[in-house]
Scaffold this active site. Sequence first.
Site, short mmCIF file in Angstrom:
data_model
loop_
_atom_site.label_atom_id
_atom_site.label_comp_id
_atom_site.label_asym_id
_atom_site.label_seq_id
_atom_site.Cartn_x
_atom_site.Cartn_y
_atom_site.Cartn_z
N GLU A 260 0.94 -1.08 0.07
CA GLU A 260 0.09 0.07 0.03
C GLU A 260 0.96 1.28 0.24
OE1 GLU A 260 -3.25 2.66 2.30
OE2 GLU A 260 -1.49 1.96 3.38
N ASP A 330 -10.72 3.33 3.13
CA ASP A 330 -10.24 4.59 3.61
C ASP A 330 -10.98 5.62 2.50
OD1 ASP A 330 -8.61 3.52 5.47
OD2 ASP A 330 -7.07 3.18 3.98
C1 NOJ Z 1 -3.73 2.75 5.85
C2 NOJ Z 1 -4.89 1.83 6.09
O1 NOJ Z 1 -5.63 1.43 4.92
C3 NOJ Z 1 -5.70 2.71 7.14
O2 NOJ Z 1 -7.05 2.21 7.26
C4 NOJ Z 1 -4.97 3.19 8.35
O3 NOJ Z 1 -5.64 4.00 8.97
C5 NOJ Z 1 -3.39 3.92 7.88
N1 NOJ Z 1 -2.90 2.87 6.97
C6 NOJ Z 1 -2.67 3.41 9.17
O4 NOJ Z 1 -2.32 2.15 9.46
#
Ligand code: NOJ
Length: 532
Positions: A260, A330
Amino acid sequence: MWWKNGVIYQIYPRSFMDSSGDGIGDLRGAHARLDYLVDLGIDAIWFSPIFPSPQADFGYDVADYTGIHHEYGTQADFDALLTAAHARGIKIILDLVPNHTSSAHRWFVESRSSRDNPKRDWYIWKDPKPDGSPPNNWLSYFGGPAWTFDAHTGQYYMHNFDPGQPELNWRNPDMVAALFDDIRFWLRRGVDGFRIDVIDRIIKDAEFRDNPPNPNWKPGDLEVGSLSRVHSEAAPGIHDMIRQIRAVFDEFPGTVAIGELAYDLSVEETVAYYGAKREGENSGDGVHMPFNFGLLLKAWRADVFRAYVDEYDAAIPSFGWPNYVLGNHDIGRIASRYGRAQARVAALLLLTLRGTPTLYYGDEIGMTNTPIPEHRVLDPQGRNKAGFNRDECRTPMQWDDSPHAGFSTAPDTWLPVAPDYPQVNVAQQRAEPSSTLNFYRRALAYRRAHASLHGGEYASIDAPEGVFAYWRTAGDERHLVALNFTERAQTLTFDAAGGELVISTHPASEGRTLDAGEVALTADEGAIIRIR
Ligand code: NOJ
């Protein structure tokens, strides 16, 4: 390779299916719904974190990388789920959060206990400035400084996210070795891979220099954007570290590492995470797939999408494999960002571009963002008003029209169920031939059966304004995908004698024979045309 030709489906464990009656989704619930996923036609499930956690960031604050969170079940429940998924030909991808742990992780409990604790250096601790303020100007994504003062030892610890998510120190080899063992724990158990949270953030500037101001930031924009994050993330050395992570996955052939990344990376920055080509092999030394978020924040316009896809597809290294993401836990739901009709066109795009699609649970029935009353907001980003309240896209899966949409028998659910559930649910859509769910099922089955769609080449063609169209080709098999991004009818001509319209967002069009190289699309119609 399964992760190249297959389709990944993301489950947000708290919200998929509750078997225990506490209003929170769990592993047995997901297990009970595996046949739904087989019927849908996906190949792999990615579970957002299922590990023990105080849930300050709903599992992205991990207190133990090798356990199961008590609200989700037990290790035995997980093993049973893994076996049952594998028996159905479904792979399981877990979520590794290597950038930070929970402040409740025993490593951090030890680290904060004294300055000379052996694990002190496993996290990022710094002295205050002489005036007592934080060591530098870095900001947290969830609002405020990226540093919290710990009075007990008189130093600050760093956190890109919630204060309950202290950053691990990836320059400490003992920490890295311990974390690698925790990854092996799951790969040895038969897990098929990991999605790796914010992998681009694990290495920060060695000197902890201030981030410079971001010249494009305007007052009123989110505070975290006021600085360019040039020193707080993706610092030199990041790709060397990722090479070491990749080596752990290589000990378990067939497993996948999906990284990610930040949403605002350029194509060039994104593809750098494939790493360098390895001598004599058709593979890189970075992650197998750096998540491609390039389309997520783009306006719904055919020319904008075409330009991006052309650039990205051409930039994939010869040893790399593309992928596309349009939604996750998100960001707002596809049907809310683009509109309900447009969401089907977006789905067809996702399922027909060259590369691995990742679907987000509930998008296959067209779930939308659910407004959450202020007193029920749980997401730390939402509570701090530091951006989109992510609870809105994390509401329980809508299975049927019974109370709580068939998600739970509890008096209440952890987040409210969307009010549209009596109309928008799996049972209703399964029974309705023209539903979004049945459209997804047809498109997924067709994709699976055709090599040009799950593995072939991509080439876009010129099309009328508002239409994005491309060839997918493998050997003699050829498909044209035509996507009308507009709300008016459009006609596309293409260079072939004719074909058959095999899949459409508007099922009434399916089965149409096209005698000339021309296809008429209605408003918001996306279609796959099989060329004879
Ligand atoms: C990316 C994740 O997808 C998100 O949900 C999270 O708040 C942050 N990283 C921190 O881990």
